[in-house]
Design a protein around this motif. Structure first.
Motif, PDB file in Angstrom:
ATOM      1  N   ALA A   1       1.144  -1.462  -0.194  1.00 30.72           N
ATOM      2  CA  ALA A   1       0.094   0.087   0.059  1.00 30.72           C
ATOM      3  C   ALA A   1       1.115   1.405  -0.219  1.00 30.72           C
ATOM      4  CB  ALA A   1      -0.678   0.088   1.592  1.00 30.72           C
ATOM      5  N   GLY A   2       2.188   1.315   0.782  1.00 33.08           N
ATOM      6  CA  GLY A   2       2.689   2.651   0.536  1.00 33.08           C
ATOM      7  C   GLY A   2       3.276   2.657  -0.413  1.00 33.08           C
ATOM      8  N   GLY A   3       3.802   1.834  -1.678  1.00 28.87           N
ATOM      9  CA  GLY A   3       4.688   1.575  -2.636  1.00 28.87           C
ATOM     10  C   GLY A   3       3.457   2.443  -3.525  1.00 28.87           C
ATOM     11  N   THR A   4       1.959   2.084  -3.440  1.00 25.04           N
ATOM     12  CA  THR A   4       0.831   2.836  -4.017  1.00 25.04           C
ATOM     13  C   THR A   4       0.727   3.933  -3.954  1.00 25.04           C
ATOM     14  OG1 THR A   4       0.060   0.310  -4.581  1.00 25.04           O
ATOM     15  CG2 THR A   4      -0.902   2.366  -4.847  1.00 25.04           C
ATOM     16  N   ARG A   5       0.999   3.647  -2.972  1.00 29.35           N
ATOM     17  CA  ARG A   5       0.676   5.701  -2.490  1.00 29.35           C
ATOM     18  C   ARG A   5       1.764   6.930  -2.728  1.00 29.35           C
ATOM     19  NH1 ARG A   5      -1.630   3.320   2.630  1.00 29.35           N
ATOM     20  NH2 ARG A   5       0.836   3.651   3.915  1.00 29.35           N
ATOM     21  N   ARG A   6       2.942   6.005  -2.519  1.00 27.73           N
ATOM     22  CA  ARG A   6       3.626   6.556  -3.395  1.00 27.73           C
ATOM     23  C   ARG A   6       4.083   7.213  -4.551  1.00 27.73           C
ATOM     24  NH1 ARG A   6       9.327   4.035  -4.304  1.00 27.73           N
ATOM     25  NH2 ARG A   6      10.916   5.362  -4.572  1.00 27.73           N
ATOM     26  N   MET A   7       3.073   6.124  -5.346  1.00 21.19           N
ATOM     27  CA  MET A   7       3.456   6.425  -6.808  1.00 21.19           C
ATOM     28  C   MET A   7       2.525   7.139  -7.486  1.00 21.19           C
ATOM     29  SD  MET A   7       3.315   2.759  -8.892  1.00 21.19           S
ATOM     30  CE  MET A   7       3.501   3.646 -10.596  1.00 21.19           C
ATOM     31  N   VAL A   8       1.068   7.610  -6.411  1.00 22.85           N
ATOM     32  CA  VAL A   8       0.183   8.436  -6.787  1.00 22.85           C
ATOM     33  C   VAL A   8       0.780   9.753  -6.881  1.00 22.85           C
ATOM     34  CG1 VAL A   8      -2.364   8.836  -5.924  1.00 22.85           C
ATOM     35  CG2 VAL A   8      -1.547   6.805  -6.583  1.00 22.85           C
ATOM     36  N   ALA A 157      10.461  15.743 -17.067  1.00 22.61           N
ATOM     37  CA  ALA A 157       9.667  16.236 -16.220  1.00 22.61           C
ATOM     38  C   ALA A 157       9.037  15.430 -15.079  1.00 22.61           C
ATOM     39  CB  ALA A 157       8.374  15.783 -16.402  1.00 22.61           C
ATOM     40  N   PHE A 158       9.746  14.428 -15.193  1.00 21.45           N
ATOM     41  CA  PHE A 158      10.488  13.678 -13.956  1.00 21.45           C
ATOM     42  C   PHE A 158      11.917  14.151 -13.060  1.00 21.45           C
ATOM     43  CE2 PHE A 158      12.107  10.224 -11.035  1.00 21.45           C
ATOM     44  CZ  PHE A 158      10.797   9.888 -10.196  1.00 21.45           C
ATOM     45  N   MET A 159      12.790  14.153 -13.815  1.00 25.02           N
ATOM     46  CA  MET A 159      14.134  15.462 -13.393  1.00 25.02           C
ATOM     47  C   MET A 159      13.939  16.072 -12.241  1.00 25.02           C
ATOM     48  SD  MET A 159      16.180  12.774 -13.344  1.00 25.02           S
ATOM     49  CE  MET A 159      16.904  11.676 -14.228  1.00 25.02           C
ATOM     50  N   THR A 160      12.656  16.985 -12.687  1.00 23.82           N
ATOM     51  CA  THR A 160      12.166  18.835 -11.802  1.00 23.82           C
ATOM     52  C   THR A 160      11.756  17.744 -10.386  1.00 23.82           C
ATOM     53  OG1 THR A 160       9.817  18.793 -13.202  1.00 23.82           O
ATOM     54  CG2 THR A 160      12.277  19.394 -14.660  1.00 23.82           C
ATOM     55  N   ILE A 161      10.930  16.891 -10.828  1.00 24.64           N
ATOM     56  CA  ILE A 161      10.611  17.110  -9.207  1.00 24.64           C
ATOM     57  C   ILE A 161      11.295  16.747  -8.053  1.00 24.64           C
ATOM     58  CG2 ILE A 161       8.548  15.187  -7.617  1.00 24.64           C
ATOM     59  CD1 ILE A 161       7.359  14.868 -10.860  1.00 24.64           C
ATOM     60  N   ASP A 162      11.074  17.236  -7.039  1.00 25.50           N
ATOM     61  CA  ASP A 162      11.655  17.485  -5.816  1.00 25.50           C
ATOM     62  C   ASP A 162      11.203  15.769  -4.620  1.00 25.50           C
ATOM     63  OD1 ASP A 162      12.448  17.646  -3.113  1.00 25.50           O
ATOM     64  OD2 ASP A 162      11.151  19.361  -2.690  1.00 25.50           O
ATOM     65  N   LEU A 163      11.675  14.757  -5.599  1.00 24.01           N
ATOM     66  CA  LEU A 163      12.044  13.190  -4.109  1.00 24.01           C
ATOM     67  C   LEU A 163      12.170  13.849  -3.201  1.00 24.01           C
ATOM     68  CD1 LEU A 163      13.014  11.235  -7.501  1.00 24.01           C
ATOM     69  CD2 LEU A 163      10.375  11.837  -6.579  1.00 24.01           C
ATOM     70  N   ASP A 164      12.626  14.569  -2.271  1.00 26.03           N
ATOM     71  CA  ASP A 164      12.844  14.546  -1.152  1.00 26.03           C
ATOM     72  C   ASP A 164      11.763  14.209  -0.057  1.00 26.03           C
ATOM     73  OD1 ASP A 164      15.414  14.004  -1.175  1.00 26.03           O
ATOM     74  OD2 ASP A 164      15.766  16.307  -1.341  1.00 26.03           O
ATOM     75  N   ASP A 165      10.379  15.306  -0.234  1.00 24.66           N
ATOM     76  CA  ASP A 165       9.348  15.312  -0.161  1.00 24.66           C
ATOM     77  C   ASP A 165       8.887  14.150   0.268  1.00 24.66           C
ATOM     78  OD1 ASP A 165      10.211  17.867   1.290  1.00 24.66           O
ATOM     79  OD2 ASP A 165       8.954  18.894  -0.643  1.00 24.66           O
ATOM     80  N   ILE A 166       8.836  14.227  -0.974  1.00 27.03           N
ATOM     81  CA  ILE A 166       7.432  12.409  -0.995  1.00 27.03           C
ATOM     82  C   ILE A 166       8.289  11.082  -1.084  1.00 27.03           C
ATOM     83  CG2 ILE A 166       7.381  10.267  -3.827  1.00 27.03           C
ATOM     84  CD1 ILE A 166       6.826  12.994  -4.787  1.00 27.03           C
TER      85      ILE A 166
END
Length: 170
Positions: A1-8, A157-166
């Motif tokens: 479930a956590g992985g899916t929430r992360r993807m969403v 586009a993906f490279m611009t996302i701040d993945l730290d927060d996610i």
């Protein structure tokens, strides 16, 4: 479930960066949740196998995208997800499966879903491998495979996302 929430959560961010409309974001989010529904029809002996799959097992596992799309059709639910789920393992260079589609032949949302799926798979624990890739290793892989397995527009586009927060949230 956590992985899916992360993807969403990443899907929502991608929607913003790519200026997707609300319906496209809804489809992408729901495709994140249901992308592997076809695995319901594949034995856990294969899904949870800790050793190398046989050729026949690998072929069956690769069919999960089509199986999932067909399940949605059979159940007459989420018709807008069918082609996205069916194509989420296609590669931009035509090297993917199940149809070997390439470039613009692959639905746009499937090209996004592929990036999200691969990133989360690489950076999450799996029963068939002992280690996980770091975020930096995953991003390096995306840079290497840009315009090969992955649509360059999606990777940019993906490279611009701040993945730290996610990533720190999950």
């Amino acid at each position: 479930a956590g992985g899916t929430r992360r993807m969403v959560k990443i899907a929502k961010e991608m929607g913003k960066v790519l200026n997707l409309n609300p319906n496209q974001i809804w489809v992408l989010e729901h495709a994140c949740v249901l992308r592997d529904i076809g695995k319901l029809r594949i034995s856990n002996d294969i899904l949870l196998k800790k050793t190398v799959l046989t050729y026949d097992e690998w072929v069956l596992l690769k069919s999960h995208a089509h199986i999932g799309a067909n399940l949605l059709k059979e159940w007459n639910i989420f018709p807008e997800l069918v082609e996205v789920i069916a194509s989420h393992h296609e590669c931009y260079d035509g090297d993917g499966y199940p149809e070997g589609l390439e470039g613009e032949q692959i639905p746009f949302l499937s090209r996004i879903l592929k990036v999200l799926d691969v990133y989360c798979a690489m950076t999450s624990r799996r029963n068939y491998r002992s280690g996980i890739a770091t975020r930096e290793e995953a991003l390096e892989y995306f840079r290497e495979e840009r315009n090969k397995h992955f649509d360059p527009q999606i990777i940019d586009a993906f490279m611009t996302i701040d993945l730290d927060d996610i990533d720190n949230y999950f």
